[in-house]
Write an enzyme that holds these catalytic residues in place. Structure first.
Site, PDB file in Angstrom:
ATOM      1  N   HIS A  25     -10.699  -6.654  -3.831  1.00 33.07           N
ATOM      2  CA  HIS A  25     -11.140  -5.425  -3.147  1.00 33.07           C
ATOM      3  C   HIS A  25     -12.635  -5.495  -2.819  1.00 33.07           C
ATOM      4  CE1 HIS A  25      -7.820  -3.315  -5.694  1.00 33.07           C
ATOM      5  NE2 HIS A  25      -7.376  -3.337  -4.454  1.00 33.07           N
ATOM      6  N   LYS A  49       2.154   7.860  -9.434  1.00 35.58           N
ATOM      7  CA  LYS A  49       2.264   6.431  -9.762  1.00 35.58           C
ATOM      8  C   LYS A  49       1.860   6.155 -11.216  1.00 35.58           C
ATOM      9  CE  LYS A  49       1.530   3.874  -5.416  1.00 35.58           C
ATOM     10  NZ  LYS A  49       0.630   2.878  -4.772  1.00 35.58           N
ATOM     11  N   ARG A  98      -2.921 -10.091   1.738  1.00 40.02           N
ATOM     12  CA  ARG A  98      -3.057 -11.317   0.944  1.00 40.02           C
ATOM     13  C   ARG A  98      -2.058 -12.371   1.378  1.00 40.02           C
ATOM     14  NH1 ARG A  98      -2.554  -7.811  -4.345  1.00 40.02           N
ATOM     15  NH2 ARG A  98      -1.033  -7.053  -2.881  1.00 40.02           N
ATOM     16  N   SER A 136      -4.281  -5.559  -8.711  1.00 35.92           N
ATOM     17  CA  SER A 136      -4.566  -4.691  -9.868  1.00 35.92           C
ATOM     18  C   SER A 136      -3.412  -4.769 -10.862  1.00 35.92           C
ATOM     19  CB  SER A 136      -4.741  -3.246  -9.408  1.00 35.92           C
ATOM     20  OG  SER A 136      -5.770  -3.140  -8.469  1.00 35.92           O
TER      21      SER A 136
HETATM   22  O1  PNS Z   1      -3.690   0.360  -2.994  1.00 36.38           O
HETATM   23  P1  PNS Z   1      -2.390   0.870  -2.445  1.00 36.38           P
HETATM   24  O2  PNS Z   1      -1.623   1.604  -3.529  1.00 36.38           O
HETATM   25  O3  PNS Z   1      -1.578  -0.207  -1.776  1.00 36.38           O
HETATM   26  O4  PNS Z   1      -2.767   1.965  -1.310  1.00 36.38           O
HETATM   27  C1  PNS Z   1      -1.762   2.680  -0.649  1.00 36.38           C
HETATM   28  C2  PNS Z   1      -2.348   3.814   0.201  1.00 36.38           C
HETATM   29  C3  PNS Z   1      -3.303   4.668  -0.603  1.00 36.38           C
HETATM   30  C4  PNS Z   1      -3.118   3.231   1.378  1.00 36.38           C
HETATM   31  C5  PNS Z   1      -1.147   4.650   0.725  1.00 36.38           C
HETATM   32  O5  PNS Z   1      -0.305   4.968  -0.338  1.00 36.38           O
HETATM   33  C6  PNS Z   1      -1.574   5.942   1.406  1.00 36.38           C
HETATM   34  O6  PNS Z   1      -2.155   5.918   2.469  1.00 36.38           O
HETATM   35  N1  PNS Z   1      -1.289   7.082   0.757  1.00 36.38           N
HETATM   36  C7  PNS Z   1      -1.665   8.388   1.255  1.00 36.38           C
HETATM   37  C8  PNS Z   1      -0.449   9.206   1.687  1.00 36.38           C
HETATM   38  C9  PNS Z   1      -0.067   8.867   3.105  1.00 36.38           C
HETATM   39  O7  PNS Z   1      -0.844   8.980   4.050  1.00 36.38           O
HETATM   40  N2  PNS Z   1       1.175   8.424   3.268  1.00 36.38           N
HETATM   41  C10 PNS Z   1       1.710   8.001   4.540  1.00 36.38           C
HETATM   42  C11 PNS Z   1       1.313   6.564   4.807  1.00 36.38           C
HETATM   43  S1  PNS Z   1       2.103   5.962   6.210  1.00 36.38           S
END
Ligand code: PNS
Length: 169
Positions: A25, A49, A98, A136
């Site tokens: 990150h 989560k 990745r 993570s």
């Molecule tokens: O580090 P991660 O868990 O892969 O990040 C995922 C993240 C935070 C980018 C995604 O879960 C997100 O955008 N969540 C916010 C809710 C949202 O907008 N959902 C619709 C996405 S299409």
């Protein structure tokens, strides 16, 4: 640490769970901060989560490790990412890729986000090869089982992880 050399008007969001931040990150933050005028690291308050670290702890760790970057801010967010991006006046969402296996999920999210707010663009950045296996989830698993995570996370995060798992034993 570095002068702001990005396009001054471009605000970009780098969203994620960051539970916790890894060196993968951090590498991406460093690279994205070079082309964005302002990079906002958005930390999802994803209680569903069941994160290891609370959102306050995740934000605190991120703030500590990005303190040297003048144009990087860290903020927690709830709800839709694109609404958070719009609130921040961001035109760009940055996500790291990745391996090919990341792509399908990322593409789905990018297309959904574009449908919700077409004016916000998503860009994918390739992880550096040194970090292409770091996540993570795996870092937490390795330290929980007593393995060495040196070099995979910033030193203050490693110290915090060690304390967290020592306390759990
Ligand atoms: O580090 P991660 O868990 O892969 O990040 C995922 C993240 C935070 C980018 C995604 O879960 C997100 O955008 N969540 C916010 C809710 C949202 O907008 N959902 C619709 C996405 S299409």
């Amino acid at each position: 640490m570095r002068a702001n050399s990005g396009s001054d008007s471009l605000v970009a969001i780098y969203p994620g769970s960051f539970d916790p931040i890894t060196n993968g990150h951090l590498d991406l933050i460093e690279r994205a901060s070079k082309f964005a005028g302002k990079l906002v690291v958005g930390v999802l308050r994803n209680e569903s989560k069941q994160p290891l670290f609370s959102v306050e702890e995740r934000v605190e760790m991120l703030k500590e490790v990005v303190a040297g970057y003048r144009n990087v801010a860290v903020t927690a967010f709830d709800g839709l990412l694109v609404e958070f991006a719009a609130e921040q006046r961001a035109g760009l969402i940055v996500r790291g890729i990745r391996a090919v296996s990341d792509y399908e999920y990322e593409l789905q999210m990018a297309l959904m986000n574009r449908r919700l707010r077409p004016e916000i663009e998503t860009v994918f950045m390739m992880a550096s090869e040194a970090h292409s296996f770091v996540s993570s989830r795996l870092v937490k698993e390795v330290i929980k089982l007593g393995g060495n995570i040196g070099g995979l996370v910033p030193p203050p995060v490693e110290a915090r992880l060690k304390r967290r798992f020592a306390a759990a034993i």
